[in-house]
Design a protein around this motif. Structure first.
Motif, PDB file in Angstrom:
ATOM      1  N   ARG A   1     136.739 -16.531  73.255  1.00 52.75           N
ATOM      2  CA  ARG A   1     136.490 -16.607  74.357  1.00 52.75           C
ATOM      3  C   ARG A   1     137.913 -15.993  75.207  1.00 52.75           C
ATOM      4  O   ARG A   1     137.806 -15.413  76.343  1.00 52.75           O
ATOM      5  CB  ARG A   1     136.135 -17.902  75.023  1.00 52.75           C
ATOM      6  CG  ARG A   1     134.750 -18.279  74.636  1.00 52.75           C
ATOM      7  CD  ARG A   1     134.430 -19.630  75.077  1.00 52.75           C
ATOM      8  NE  ARG A   1     134.942 -19.817  76.600  1.00 52.75           N
ATOM      9  CZ  ARG A   1     134.410 -20.864  77.278  1.00 52.75           C
ATOM     10  NH1 ARG A   1     133.377 -21.503  76.780  1.00 52.75           N
ATOM     11  NH2 ARG A   1     134.683 -20.925  78.618  1.00 52.75           N
TER      12      ARG A   1
ATOM     13  N   GLY B   1     135.683 -23.609  81.360  1.00 50.80           N
ATOM     14  CA  GLY B   1     134.375 -23.873  81.388  1.00 50.80           C
ATOM     15  C   GLY B   1     133.090 -23.693  80.526  1.00 50.80           C
ATOM     16  O   GLY B   1     133.276 -23.002  79.681  1.00 50.80           O
ATOM     17  N   ILE B   2     131.976 -24.310  80.549  1.00 52.77           N
ATOM     18  CA  ILE B   2     130.946 -24.096  79.766  1.00 52.77           C
ATOM     19  C   ILE B   2     130.425 -22.799  80.191  1.00 52.77           C
ATOM     20  O   ILE B   2     130.068 -21.785  79.055  1.00 52.77           O
ATOM     21  CB  ILE B   2     129.716 -24.970  80.320  1.00 52.77           C
ATOM     22  CG1 ILE B   2     129.981 -26.451  79.810  1.00 52.77           C
ATOM     23  CG2 ILE B   2     128.447 -24.413  79.690  1.00 52.77           C
ATOM     24  CD1 ILE B   2     128.991 -27.627  80.262  1.00 52.77           C
ATOM     25  N   THR B   3     130.260 -22.120  81.198  1.00 54.13           N
ATOM     26  CA  THR B   3     129.665 -20.795  81.626  1.00 54.13           C
ATOM     27  C   THR B   3     130.984 -19.672  81.419  1.00 54.13           C
ATOM     28  O   THR B   3     130.536 -18.373  81.244  1.00 54.13           O
ATOM     29  CB  THR B   3     129.363 -20.600  82.963  1.00 54.13           C
ATOM     30  OG1 THR B   3     130.386 -20.761  83.935  1.00 54.13           O
ATOM     31  CG2 THR B   3     128.170 -21.720  83.404  1.00 54.13           C
TER      32      THR B   3
END
Length: 124
Positions: free
Chosen positions: A42, A59-61
């Motif tokens: 990421r 974060g998740i998104t």
């Protein structure tokens, strides 16, 4: 800010994805250009002609991002370690006047000497 004290910060691979460049484009100053981008799952690190930009995707998104600017002008010493036959990772250590040592690990077919040349071009 990215936790640079963590020994296994990010294992980076060279990438040609356009997403990271689009994220960083608004932060670039006049006449600043992106030279090379390295990405983990990421997070990513971008070398420009003025600085290194380390991006921590949170974060998740993944919409929340932390951008850390590491100007070449603050680098006092840098070290590269090439990969070997059994240890395929190469490493870049940077020593900054105000924050100390920062370490990046590169995997795969990364040309660490090329990264050293980029940094050397801008700090010497």
């Amino acid at each position: 800010m990215i936790d640079f004290k963590n020994g296994s910060i990010i294992k980076l691979n060279v990438t040609n994805e356009t997403g990271p460049a689009q994220d960083v484009q608004p932060l670039l100053v006049k006449n600043e250009t992106i030279i090379r981008t390295y990405k983990s799952v990421r997070d990513y690190v971008m070398f420009t002609n003025k600085r290194i930009i380390a991006v921590n995707v949170q974060g998740i998104t993944g919409k929340k991002k932390d951008f850390t600017s590491l100007p070449y002008s603050r680098i006092q010493v840098f070290s590269i370690e090439t990969s070997g036959h059994f240890d395929l990772d190469s490493e870049l250590e940077l020593y900054f006047s105000s924050i100390g040592k920062i370490k990046f690990e590169f995997v795969g077919n990364c040309n660490i000497a090329d990264i050293g040349k980029i940094i050397g071009t801008f700090i010497l």
